[in-house]
Write an enzyme that holds these catalytic residues in place. Structure first.
Site, PDB file in Angstrom:
ATOM      1  N   ASP A 173       7.330  -3.197  -1.369  1.00  0.00           N
ATOM      2  CA  ASP A 173       6.458  -4.104  -0.611  1.00  0.00           C
ATOM      3  C   ASP A 173       6.937  -5.544  -0.708  1.00  0.00           C
ATOM      4  O   ASP A 173       6.763  -6.318   0.223  1.00  0.00           O
ATOM      5  CB  ASP A 173       4.994  -3.978  -1.066  1.00  0.00           C
ATOM      6  N   GLU A 192       1.529 -14.938  -2.031  1.00  0.00           N
ATOM      7  CA  GLU A 192       1.840 -13.535  -2.266  1.00  0.00           C
ATOM      8  C   GLU A 192       3.220 -13.372  -2.911  1.00  0.00           C
ATOM      9  O   GLU A 192       3.405 -12.556  -3.807  1.00  0.00           O
ATOM     10  CB  GLU A 192       1.820 -12.803  -0.924  1.00  0.00           C
ATOM     11  N   GLU A 211      -2.173  -6.394   8.777  1.00  0.00           N
ATOM     12  CA  GLU A 211      -3.057  -6.978   7.759  1.00  0.00           C
ATOM     13  C   GLU A 211      -4.307  -6.125   7.563  1.00  0.00           C
ATOM     14  O   GLU A 211      -4.750  -5.903   6.429  1.00  0.00           O
ATOM     15  CB  GLU A 211      -3.457  -8.410   8.156  1.00  0.00           C
ATOM     16  N   GLU A 214       2.787   2.383   8.603  1.00  0.00           N
ATOM     17  CA  GLU A 214       2.013   2.250   7.359  1.00  0.00           C
ATOM     18  C   GLU A 214       1.918   3.595   6.640  1.00  0.00           C
ATOM     19  O   GLU A 214       2.060   3.661   5.419  1.00  0.00           O
ATOM     20  CB  GLU A 214       0.617   1.676   7.636  1.00  0.00           C
TER      21      GLU A 214
HETATM   22  C1  HMH Z   1       3.614  -2.296   4.185  1.00  0.00           C
HETATM   23  N1  HMH Z   1       1.765  -3.520   5.181  1.00  0.00           N
HETATM   24  C2  HMH Z   1       2.678  -3.450   4.212  1.00  0.00           C
HETATM   25  N2  HMH Z   1       2.766  -4.395   3.283  1.00  0.00           N
HETATM   26  C3  HMH Z   1       1.935  -5.461   3.300  1.00  0.00           C
HETATM   27  N3  HMH Z   1       2.029  -6.404   2.323  1.00  0.00           N
HETATM   28  C4  HMH Z   1       0.948  -5.552   4.311  1.00  0.00           C
HETATM   29  C5  HMH Z   1       0.902  -4.555   5.244  1.00  0.00           C
HETATM   30  C6  HMH Z   1      -0.063  -6.671   4.390  1.00  0.00           C
HETATM   31  O1  HMH Z   1       0.450  -7.924   4.244  1.00  0.00           O
END
Ligand code: HMH
Length: 221
Positions: free
Chosen positions: A47, A88, A140, A210
């Site tokens: 991520d 983040e 999001e 996702e």
């Molecule tokens: C895969 N989808 C993914 N990572 C993230 N950080 C977000 C959405 C949301 O910012």
């Protein structure tokens, strides 16, 4: 035409896929405390790579808003999103050292690469603001809805994963997603049939990516 109604139609039409993205086994395993920590670490590293790619995508949405939107508030909402991405990145670095996940040496896995390539396509100047902001909102919203499930009363989310779930599941992030959804609704009201079709397609693509991303995090390549 009612933009909020269009979003509702999409959510109904793609309900199964939407649930698969929100209530994925990866999230459910955080929620019931059975998560395999190696999966969590894999997710964390992947991520981080995704978010690095997400920054230029969000910047491209900002430029499109500046070009195509008459509403100055759009810019402020997107800018708020960029500010939270800044935060983040610092959080990922801190979390990476907490879990001994090296964020630099890792390479993106297939599902992550596919997702990042999709973002790159959306950055192109031939993709308009309405389609781009639709994808942005969906990206999001999936995280917001997924992680907020882990914060509900009666769940067994491990204490050491609470901060992760709070990051995306908190109310403020929820408000921000609502603001994005309102922008999308307003854009869809005025969109042509062709744009509507492309925006729905982008929405569905996000959901599929996702699901692929969660699958990858679980270790199913
Ligand atoms: C895969 N989808 C993914 N990572 C993230 N950080 C977000 C959405 C949301 O910012």
């Amino acid at each position: 035409r009612n933009g909020g109604g269009i979003i509702q139609t999409w959510l109904n039409r793609h309900h199964l896929l939407y649930s698969k993205a929100i209530k994925h086994p990866f999230i459910l395993s955080i929620r019931d405390g059975t998560i395999d920590i190696s999966s969590f670490k894999r997710w964390l590293g992947q991520d981080y790579i995704f978010v690095r790619e997400f920054i230029p995508f969000v910047a491209s949405v900002l430029v499109k808003a500046w070009r195509e939107s008459e509403d100055g508030l759009d810019i402020e909402v997107i800018l708020g999103g960029m500010a939270s991405l800044n935060d983040e990145i610092s959080w990922f670095k801190k979390e990476g050292s907490k879990w001994d996940v090296l964020l630099y040496g890792i390479s993106p896995q297939k599902a992550n690469q596919d997702y990042c390539r999709f973002l790159e396509r959306l950055m192109g100047s031939e993709v308009g603001y309405t389609v781009a902001i639709t994808a942005f909102w969906a990206i999001e919203a999936v995280y917001q809805e997924s992680f907020s499930l882990c914060l509900q009363n009666g769940t067994r989310t491990p204490a050491e994963l609470m901060e992760t779930c709070q990051r995306w599941g908190n109310n403020e992030f929820g408000q921000y997603c609502q603001s994005l959804q309102k922008i999308v609704g307003r854009r869809l009201e005025k969109a042509s049939e062709d744009i509507l079709r492309k925006a729905e397609e982008a929405f569905v693509c996000v959901l599929n990516h996702e699901v692929g991303f969660w699958d990858m995090s679980c270790g199913e390549l």
